[in-house]
Enzyme design. Structure first.
Site, PDB file in Angstrom:
ATOM      1  N   TYR A 142     -45.016   0.615  13.013  1.00  0.00           N
ATOM      2  CA  TYR A 142     -45.731   1.297  14.093  1.00  0.00           C
ATOM      3  C   TYR A 142     -47.028   0.566  14.453  1.00  0.00           C
ATOM      4  O   TYR A 142     -47.492   0.649  15.581  1.00  0.00           O
ATOM      5  CB  TYR A 142     -46.099   2.725  13.681  1.00  0.00           C
ATOM      6  CG  TYR A 142     -45.033   3.757  13.919  1.00  0.00           C
ATOM      7  CD1 TYR A 142     -43.777   3.641  13.343  1.00  0.00           C
ATOM      8  CD2 TYR A 142     -45.294   4.868  14.713  1.00  0.00           C
ATOM      9  CE1 TYR A 142     -42.813   4.607  13.545  1.00  0.00           C
ATOM     10  CE2 TYR A 142     -44.332   5.832  14.920  1.00  0.00           C
ATOM     11  CZ  TYR A 142     -43.097   5.705  14.333  1.00  0.00           C
ATOM     12  OH  TYR A 142     -42.150   6.663  14.547  1.00  0.00           O
ATOM     13  N   ASP A 223     -30.548   4.368   3.989  1.00  0.00           N
ATOM     14  CA  ASP A 223     -29.243   4.757   4.553  1.00  0.00           C
ATOM     15  C   ASP A 223     -28.567   5.798   3.660  1.00  0.00           C
ATOM     16  O   ASP A 223     -28.030   6.802   4.131  1.00  0.00           O
ATOM     17  CB  ASP A 223     -28.343   3.524   4.790  1.00  0.00           C
ATOM     18  CG  ASP A 223     -28.301   2.553   3.627  1.00  0.00           C
ATOM     19  OD1 ASP A 223     -29.062   2.734   2.643  1.00  0.00           O
ATOM     20  OD2 ASP A 223     -27.504   1.598   3.675  1.00  0.00           O
ATOM     21  N   ASP A 247     -40.383   9.026   9.843  1.00  0.00           N
ATOM     22  CA  ASP A 247     -40.192   9.611  11.176  1.00  0.00           C
ATOM     23  C   ASP A 247     -38.745  10.071  11.330  1.00  0.00           C
ATOM     24  O   ASP A 247     -38.456  11.198  11.733  1.00  0.00           O
ATOM     25  CB  ASP A 247     -40.532   8.562  12.244  1.00  0.00           C
ATOM     26  CG  ASP A 247     -40.269   9.070  13.647  1.00  0.00           C
ATOM     27  OD1 ASP A 247     -40.678  10.204  13.945  1.00  0.00           O
ATOM     28  OD2 ASP A 247     -39.645   8.342  14.439  1.00  0.00           O
ATOM     29  N   ASP A 251     -37.035  14.252  10.923  1.00  0.00           N
ATOM     30  CA  ASP A 251     -36.270  14.955  11.965  1.00  0.00           C
ATOM     31  C   ASP A 251     -34.944  15.464  11.396  1.00  0.00           C
ATOM     32  O   ASP A 251     -34.535  16.600  11.650  1.00  0.00           O
ATOM     33  CB  ASP A 251     -35.967  14.025  13.166  1.00  0.00           C
ATOM     34  CG  ASP A 251     -37.009  14.154  14.270  1.00  0.00           C
ATOM     35  OD1 ASP A 251     -38.172  14.486  13.956  1.00  0.00           O
ATOM     36  OD2 ASP A 251     -36.669  13.909  15.442  1.00  0.00           O
TER      37      ASP A 251
END
Ligand code: IPM
Ligand code: MG
Length: 356
Positions: A142, A223, A247, A251
């Site tokens: 980021y 993963d 991030d 979610d």
């Protein structure tokens, strides 16, 4: 107690949820003899419209001068065509960095009343979902170099991911300390089979591990972690991970608990001043309709009282009021299920206020 809170109303449907959170904060303050004053700060799309900049220095300074910051969400189709530096999201990233908020705490906990709203099988949900994603917030890809150039007649884009040891150590400690206060189980999520940054994370985490012998520590590739979160989330207590993995996984973690509209977050650095925001976006599709779920923002305000102001009893009361509203069968559209009463954003605020 007297506190000044910087309020960022945010974009699209976000002002609707922040308004409800303020009503709840005012009620809890009146009940307990506290005074909360508010200073408005502009960030994201609203700041672009007002100042031509997603976070002008004046607005960052307002946040730095406050005791804590409450935010809804930023972004929306109106600002989508803008270059990276000018986008609403850049304001959020600059705010996080400007406030030094390296530690983002995102709880994934199933509300028993909403268990049916989870997309997971009942047999998986029944084992329990109660973990926290501790996400590194001001480093990694980021904040690495971003560039797009022309090479050999075609466009080439680069985003670089970089971590220094001290950045890993300070978030690693938060991971261990968070685990110590819970079920003492920490999973570091990375991609150490491919990335140098992940291998450095592991080296630093191994050093820290010796200082927290009471915590059971393990590592997992990202993963596999994405798969395990939907296969058996009960195995997780605390996950610590770098910015982008956090991030994505947060979610996923919120969705399995039934609705992203219920999940608050805290972002902290050194000291007690934090940034509190729902983990969901600004929901442009339902803006202005009074149907957005204000709960994640109200629970973010509760987290602010708990972590920045040390008002645990008041935070407990706010969370209990939310739970009582769910018990009463009241639901916003995102969490509605047959047999429940569908209500709007303001009515959800009313219902929570009535139970305080
Ligand atoms: C979040 C959001 C932000 C992020 C966006 C809006 C920049 O997705 O808080 O999770 O990626 O951090
Ligand atoms: Mg996100």
């Amino acid at each position: 107690m007297q506190k000044n809170i910087a309020l960022i109303y945010g974009d699209c449907s976000s002002p609707e949820i922040v308004a409800q959170a303020v009503r709840v904060l005012d009620k809890i303050a009146a009940k307990h003899g506290h005074t909360f004053t508010y200073t408005r700060a502009y960030m994201g799309g609203e700041a672009i419209d007002k100042f031509g900049d997603p976070l002008p220095p004046s607005e960052l300074n307002t946040c730095l001068a406050a005791d804590s910051v409450l935010l809804g969400a930023v972004g929306g189709p109106k600002w989508e065509g803008l270059p990276g530096e000018k986008r609403p999201e850049k304001g959020l990233l600059r705010l996080r960095a400007g406030m030094g908020l390296y530690s983002n705490n995102r709880p994934a906990k199933i509300w028993p009343q909403l268990a049916q709203a989870s997309p997971l099988k009942e047999s998986i949900v029944a084992k329990g979902i109660d973990f926290i994603v501790v996400r590194e917030l001001i480093g990694g890809v980021y904040f690495g170099e971003h560039k797009t150039e022309t090479v050999n007649g075609e466009q080439r884009a680069t985003d670089s991911m970089c971590y220094a040891e001290h950045e890993i150590e300070r978030i690693g400690r938060i991971g261990f300390e968070t685990a110590q206060k819970r079920r003492k189980n920490l999973t570091c999520v990375d991609k150490a089979n491919v990335l140098d940054t992940s291998r450095l994370w592991r080296a630093v985490m191994h050093r820290l591990q010796a200082e927290y012998p009471d915590v059971t520590y393990r590592e997992m590739f990202v993963d596999n972690a994405a798969m395990q979160i939907c296969k058996d989330p009960s195995q997780f207590d605390v996950i610590v991970t770098e910015n982008m993995f956090g991030d994505i996984l947060s979610d996923e973690a919120s969705e399995i608990t039934g609705s992203i509209g219920m999940v608050p977050s805290s972002s902290l650095g050194e000291g007690t001043r934090g940034l509190y925001e729902p983990i969901h976006g600004s929901a442009p599709d339902i803006a202005g309709k009074d149907i957005v779920n204000p709960t994640a923002c109200i629970l973010s305000a509760a987290m602010m009282l708990r972590y920045s102001f040390g008002l645990a009893a008041e935070a407990d009361e706010m969370e209990a009021a939310v739970s009582a509203v769910l018990d009463a069968g009241l639901r916003t559209a995102d969490i509605w299920q047959p047999g429940c009463e569908k209500i709007g954003c303001t009515a959800m605020g009313d219902a929570i206020l009535a139970r305080l």
